[in-house]
Structure formats: C-alpha cells, structure tokens
Design a protein around this motif. Structure first.
Motif, PDB file in Angstrom:
ATOM      1  N   LYS A 131       0.825  -1.196   0.000  1.00 27.61           N
ATOM      2  CA  LYS A 131       0.000   0.000   0.000  1.00 27.61           C
ATOM      3  C   LYS A 131       0.871   1.262   0.000  1.00 27.61           C
ATOM      4  O   LYS A 131       0.539   2.252  -0.638  1.00 27.61           O
ATOM      5  N   ARG A 132       1.952   1.213   0.713  1.00 31.50           N
ATOM      6  CA  ARG A 132       2.851   2.363   0.797  1.00 31.50           C
ATOM      7  C   ARG A 132       3.890   2.359  -0.316  1.00 31.50           C
ATOM      8  O   ARG A 132       4.205   3.397  -0.896  1.00 31.50           O
ATOM      9  N   ASP A 201      -2.408   0.508  -3.155  1.00 38.73           N
ATOM     10  CA  ASP A 201      -2.004   1.885  -2.849  1.00 38.73           C
ATOM     11  C   ASP A 201      -3.103   2.890  -3.190  1.00 38.73           C
ATOM     12  O   ASP A 201      -3.055   4.032  -2.732  1.00 38.73           O
TER      13      ASP A 201
END
Length: 332
Positions: A131-132, A201
């Motif tokens: 996600k990051r 993300d």
C-alpha cells in the motif's frame, strides 16, 4: 518531518487549481490523520492546501428531505446535529464511537472518509508494504494480522478501512460529491473506497486534483430505524475489530426495507448485499437474521489469527437487527 509549502486558497475552484498545478499536493482539513502520517514519514507532500476555511462547513436539508453535509463539518458537530440524531442515529452513533472527543472536535467529514489504514506495516516505513510502496510485499499476511481483513482482501494487501463514519454512510446510501479539474461528479459511498486487488495503494476512486465538497444523505425511508454497533479491544479510543450499521423497516412482521454494512472486516466498508437480498420480505426474527448474515459471511476468508472476526461480525449484525425489531426501539 520533511519541509513542505503551505497554501490557503479562497475558493474550491482555487484549491482544485492549486492541486492540479502541484502533483503530490495534499488537501488539509483537520489534519488528524494526514499530519500523523507526515510525522511517520508515510506521507511526504511537497505542498499542503488548507481547505479548512472554505465555506464547506454547513449541514442543510435537501429539497427532497435528505441531508447535505459539507466536507469540513467537524465530526463532533455532525454527531450532535439534531437532524442527524433524529433521522440518521446510526451516523451519530458511529461518529461518537470513533476517536476521542478532542479528535472529533478537529476531524472533518471529508478527512474521516479519506483516513488511511492503521495496519502496522503501512505505518512503519522500515517495513515493506504494497500500500505504501507498491511491489514491496505484504508481510501482514504471515505476520501480525489479527486486526486485519477477512473479506475482499487480495494477495497484495489485507488492510482494513478504519472509518466508523463511512460504515454508517454506506448503510444509509450516502453519496460523495467531488469537484476536480474536469468538473463535478457524484460517487456512492459504497463505491468510493476500493478493494485492494492488484493496486492496494489506491484507497479510493478519487481522481488527481479532486476535492470532496459534500456528502449527501437521501431521505430516511418511511418508518426506518437505524443503529451502529462496534466491537473493539477497549471501551474507547480504539478502532473496530468488527462493526455494523443497519437501517431497517418492518411491516406486518416482515422486512420491508433493510440496508446493512460491516466495518473492520475489509479494505472498504462492506455493504452486505447478499444478506439484504435474503432478508427482504422475510419474517423479522432472529432465525431469519442469522440465516441472512451467515449467507453474507460465507465469502469470508480469514487468515491464521483473525477467524474470530467472522463470529464477532455475525453476532453484532444479528444483535443489531434484533434490537431494531424490539418494541422499545424508536424509529430513526
């Protein structure tokens, strides 16, 4: 915290224009989530565009009897608003179940919708996280995932959406109004947040430069009662292990209208369409409620340490539906 520029536009159009000119800029409302993520190094915007003083802080009735909620209305003000408490009690209850009084006094409607996951791997920049940092991996799947998703997750991400408010809005069929470089558009709350798929993300369907301007609630269905219930590890200031928002109308002993949404189980508020289909026209009783919720939760795919969430969500939903059919439960 890395250096950043700060802008305070005088209008929605000016704010959107400023964002379009500065890729990577972030809109700033209450800042209760964004600023925390900046301190952690998760968010590193070059520009903050302060929209907190734009004229988006009103709650007004729509022509058809619904409710229009400005993007910068504070969570505490919205929870206490008489029209929310009378017609949409599930929303007031959800807001009061989230965060602390101090945070609710600062946090905004739009910011609540846009808050990011509390997955510990996402918040720790020393750890990989798709996600990051897309493509870096999802250590949560084999690591610490007790609080994470059992529905709708993917090999790329098992994070959950942390918002209480969004769960109530999903059950109440709210819509989100956006203004961006291409003009205005409206998105149902149920379609605003994304499931992770191959692109975890991307939390929402917001396009670059778009600003949330308001959330719109439709008129309450005739005779409908609603509520929000939440299970968490401690009595206050904790995110949901599971939660449920329900709106229900019973006529002549049968379910005439029902909308149900779960929180704490997925990457977005989980609208329980399967359960709703089973319940419409069914006898309004615990047996039918249990059968419908079981049908919904057949889609659950718990990981090693979070299977308890399925039973927890089942009990919350059946309990909430049963509570709404109690003679002591008022409409609202």
């Amino acid at each position: 915290m890395k250096p950043f520029a700060y802008l305070r536009p005088g209008s929605v159009a000016e704010a959107v224009h400023a964002s379009a000119e500065r890729p990577g800029a972030r809109f700033l409302g209450g800042g209760t989530n964004l600023v925390d993520l900046m301190k952690l190094g998760v968010e590193t915007p070059g520009v903050l565009i302060d929209v907190s003083r734009l004229p988006l802080d009103r709650v007004t009735r729509t022509d058809d009897g619904g409710l229009r909620i400005g993007a910068t209305v504070r969570n505490s003000d919205l929870a206490a608003h008489p029209d929310v408490r009378s017609d949409y009690p599930a929303l007031s209850q959800a807001l009061l179940a989230g965060a602390s009084g101090q945070l609710r006094n600062t946090a905004t409607t739009a910011g609540n919708l846009l808050q990011r996951t509390r997955c510990p791997y996402f918040q720790d920049i020393s750890k990989p996280c798709n996600k990051r940092s897309p493509g870096s991996g999802c250590p949560a799947r084999e690591g610490a995932h007790r609080d994470l998703a059992v529905l709708g997750h993917s090999p790329e991400c098992v994070a959950t959406n942390p918002s209480d408010m969004a769960v109530a809005l999903a059950a109440l069929d709210a819509t989100v109004r956006l203004y961006g470089p291409e003009g205005e558009r409206t998105v149902p709350v149920t379609g605003f947040h994304r499931l992770p798929g191959d692109n975890p993300d991307q939390d929402t369907v917001i396009r670059p430069g778009e600003l949330i301007t308001e959330v719109v609630l439709p008129p309450r269905p005739d005779g409908a009662a609603s509520l929000y219930r939440k299970a968490r590890d401690r009595a206050s200031y904790a995110f949901a292990l599971a939660s449920v928002a329900v709106s229900l109308t019973v006529s002549e002993g049968r379910v005439a209208h029902v909308s149900l949404a779960f929180g704490g189980l997925a990457h977005r508020p989980w609208r329980a369409r399967v359960a709703e289909d089973v319940l419409r026209g069914a006898p309004a009783g615990r047996e039918a409620f249990a059968r419908a919720v079981e049908a919904e939760l057949e889609a659950a795919r718990p990981l090693r340490d979070n299977g308890f969430k399925v039973g927890l969500a089942r009990n919350l939903a059946v309990g909430a539906l049963t509570e709404l059919t109690s003679p002591a439960t008022p409409a609202g």
